[in-house]
Motif scaffolding. Structure first.
Motif, PDB file in Angstrom:
ATOM      1  N   CYS A  67       0.854  -1.181   0.000  1.00  0.00           N
ATOM      2  CA  CYS A  67       0.000   0.000   0.000  1.00  0.00           C
ATOM      3  C   CYS A  67       0.892   1.233   0.000  1.00  0.00           C
ATOM      4  CB  CYS A  67      -0.906  -0.002   1.227  1.00  0.00           C
ATOM      5  SG  CYS A  67      -1.967   1.450   1.344  1.00  0.00           S
ATOM      6  N   ALA A  68       0.655   2.149  -0.932  1.00  0.00           N
ATOM      7  CA  ALA A  68       1.477   3.351  -1.045  1.00  0.00           C
ATOM      8  C   ALA A  68       1.269   4.299   0.130  1.00  0.00           C
ATOM      9  CB  ALA A  68       1.158   4.081  -2.349  1.00  0.00           C
ATOM     10  N   ARG A  69       0.093   4.245   0.760  1.00  0.00           N
ATOM     11  CA  ARG A  69      -0.235   5.175   1.849  1.00  0.00           C
ATOM     12  C   ARG A  69       0.054   4.637   3.245  1.00  0.00           C
ATOM     13  NH1 ARG A  69      -4.816   4.967  -1.426  1.00  0.00           N
ATOM     14  NH2 ARG A  69      -5.678   3.647   0.168  1.00  0.00           N
ATOM     15  N   ASP A  70       0.126   3.310   3.387  1.00  0.00           N
ATOM     16  CA  ASP A  70       0.287   2.717   4.716  1.00  0.00           C
ATOM     17  C   ASP A  70       1.153   1.471   4.605  1.00  0.00           C
ATOM     18  OD1 ASP A  70       0.051   1.593   7.252  1.00  0.00           O
ATOM     19  OD2 ASP A  70      -2.100   1.967   7.401  1.00  0.00           O
TER      20      ASP A  70
END
Length: 132
Positions: A67-70
């Motif tokens: 996941c790029a955000r988390d």
């Protein structure tokens, strides 16, 4: 279930559990799900889904995507090879379900059974047995 599983393994090299995971992924946008959601849908523990996914990754049927955000979240994503495997396996799997289960009931009984099962926790009314 043993017969369904053995037929899938013999004809396509996947278990019914593998098939279930591939099908869940195929039904999602971008053909991916967080590992935690996949564990929940399959009713497997996190370690159980990790082992199952490891085998599917090794076979080239799915891949892990960060996941790029988390950084704590990872996704399982269906590959094109996995989608084709699912599509081919679905034809014989649905035929087996018809032969082993559905042939024994009338259309009305099947509709009643589907209605009752749709009320169970975790039932997904939009769910399908194949991608066909």
């Amino acid at each position: 279930m043993r017969v369904l599983d053995s037929e899938l393994v013999a004809e396509h090299g996947v278990t019914s559990r593998d098939y279930e995971v591939l099908l869940y992924l195929a039904q999602e946008p971008n053909r991916q799900l967080p590992m935690s959601a996949l564990a929940e849908r399959t009713m497997l523990t996190r370690s159980g889904i990790t082992r199952l996914v490891d085998g599917l990754v090794q076979a080239g049927l799915i891949e892990r995507v960060a996941c790029a955000r988390d950084a704590r979240v990872s996704y399982a994503q269906l590959t094109e090879v996995g989608y084709e495997k699912l599509r081919k396996a679905g034809c014989s799997h649905v035929a087996s379900i018809r032969r082993l289960f559905l042939e024994h009931y009338t259309v009305e009984e099947i509709e009643l059974l589907a209605s009752m099962l749709s009320r169970l926790p975790g039932a997904r009314p939009e769910g399908q047995c194949s991608v066909q």
